[in-house]
Design an enzyme around this catalytic site. Structure first.
Site, PDB file in Angstrom:
ATOM      1  N   CYS A  90      42.243  36.436  32.864  1.00  0.00           N
ATOM      2  CA  CYS A  90      42.236  35.350  33.851  1.00  0.00           C
ATOM      3  C   CYS A  90      41.337  35.766  35.000  1.00  0.00           C
ATOM      4  CB  CYS A  90      43.650  35.070  34.340  1.00  0.00           C
ATOM      5  SG  CYS A  90      43.729  33.744  35.562  1.00  0.00           S
ATOM      6  N   CYS A 137      39.516  27.710  36.926  1.00  0.00           N
ATOM      7  CA  CYS A 137      39.735  28.675  35.852  1.00  0.00           C
ATOM      8  C   CYS A 137      38.576  29.660  35.904  1.00  0.00           C
ATOM      9  CB  CYS A 137      39.788  27.978  34.493  1.00  0.00           C
ATOM     10  SG  CYS A 137      39.819  29.110  33.087  1.00  0.00           S
TER      11      CYS A 137
END
Length: 315
Positions: A107, A245
């Site tokens: 991430c 993201c």
């Protein structure tokens, strides 16, 4: 006159006990996370904990959970895995879970928040220019801002993003051409006409070729690159549409550059939660952006233990 209530009334430890399970809350361009420090691996972190923590009504609310543990302790839990290679057992490992409780390899926004937490908590030497952080996509190098290690821009060496196959995605019977990209986790990036960009319905999972993505994928929609900039929206695997993201911005930048015949360059990616910079090199890529810690506190031990008894997380 009405009796004044002293400040000490509200800070009484019987009302707000300073015990339980520590947590912090942070975000990177409004992609938000609950951070659970578990250096020694003492907590059983089950899907119902993740789902309830991330629920914006039943819990704290977040797109995912970042568990802070050492690579050595996680190796004791999981055994030898390839993603520990190149690191050290004392390195901190970002044990990341999506809001549905599933594991995620990497991430990009989360690792910046994770690094900011390590700096804020004194777990790393902020005088060091770079630190190593373990992830399920391998060991990553993170560069702290020397002027302000906690609030300054954080740069992450994301590794090389790999362009794979051309494919398609369908949203509300509309088909979009896209590119399969591997950034240590899976992505499908579609360049769309700017006039359609804001109207794409990401309230539901877009349909894609599951044979290419047996474990699911993140789906990004971007505008054509112009003056070194693109806009991006994303449906995150295991979460839904999010404000940002990090790995998606890297995948999107690589596809955008490739669309104009470039294999290297710098792209500013505008997401609903803010802007980040992506620097693409032939051998690797870098994600540069902010990380903000917004809260620190304690979870109720009773609440945590009750969830251990409740596999559906309905408490």
């Amino acid at each position: 006159p009405p009796k004044r209530i002293s400040h000490s009334t509200f800070t009484n430890r019987r009302m707000f006990p300073m015990s339980g399970i520590k947590f912090s809350k942070g975000h990177g361009t409004e992609n938000d996370f609950v951070i659970i420090p578990d250096i020694e691996g003492n907590y059983q972190l089950l899907p119902q904990h993740i789902q309830t923590l991330c629920d914006r009504r039943k819990g704290l609310g977040a797109d995912g959970v970042l568990r802070v543990i050492t690579s050595g302790k996680l190796m004791e839990e999981e055994g030898e895995k390839w993603y520990f290679e190149g690191g050290d057992s004392k390195d901190f490992f970002m044990d990341y879970r999506n809001s549905d409780g599933s594991f995620a390899e990497m991430c990009g926004n989360g690792i910046r928040v994770f690094a900011a937490y390590l700096a804020h908590s004194g777990l790393v030497d902020v005088k060091e220019e770079k630190i190593r952080i373990g992830t399920r996509a391998g060991v990553k190098t993170v560069y702290l801002c020397q002027e302000d290690p906690i609030k300054g821009e954080i740069k992450v060496d994301m590794g090389k993003a790999k362009l794979l196959k051309e494919t398609q995605v369908v949203v509300d019977s509309q088909q979009f051409e896209g590119t399969q990209v591997d950034v240590g986790n899976p992505h499908l990036v579609c360049i769309v006409d700017p006039s359609k960009f804001n109207s794409i319905d990401l309230s539901r999972l877009p349909k894609y070729d599951s044979s290419l993505y047996p474990n699911g994928t993140n789906v990004e929609f971007i505008t054509p690159i112009q003056n070194g900039e693109i806009s991006m929206r994303v449906y995150e695997r295991g979460v839904g549409e999010t404000r940002s993201c990090g790995t998606g911005t890297v995948a999107s930048a690589v596809v955008a550059l490739n669309s104009v015949g470039l294999s290297e360059g710098e792209v500013r990616v505008r997401v609903p939660g803010g802007d980040v910079r992506v620097i693409v090199k032939n051998e690797t890529s870098y994600l540069c952006g902010p990380a903000q810690l917004v809260a620190h506190g304690y979870l109720s031990q009773e609440w945590w233990e009750e969830l251990l008894k409740n596999p559906l997380g309905n408490s």
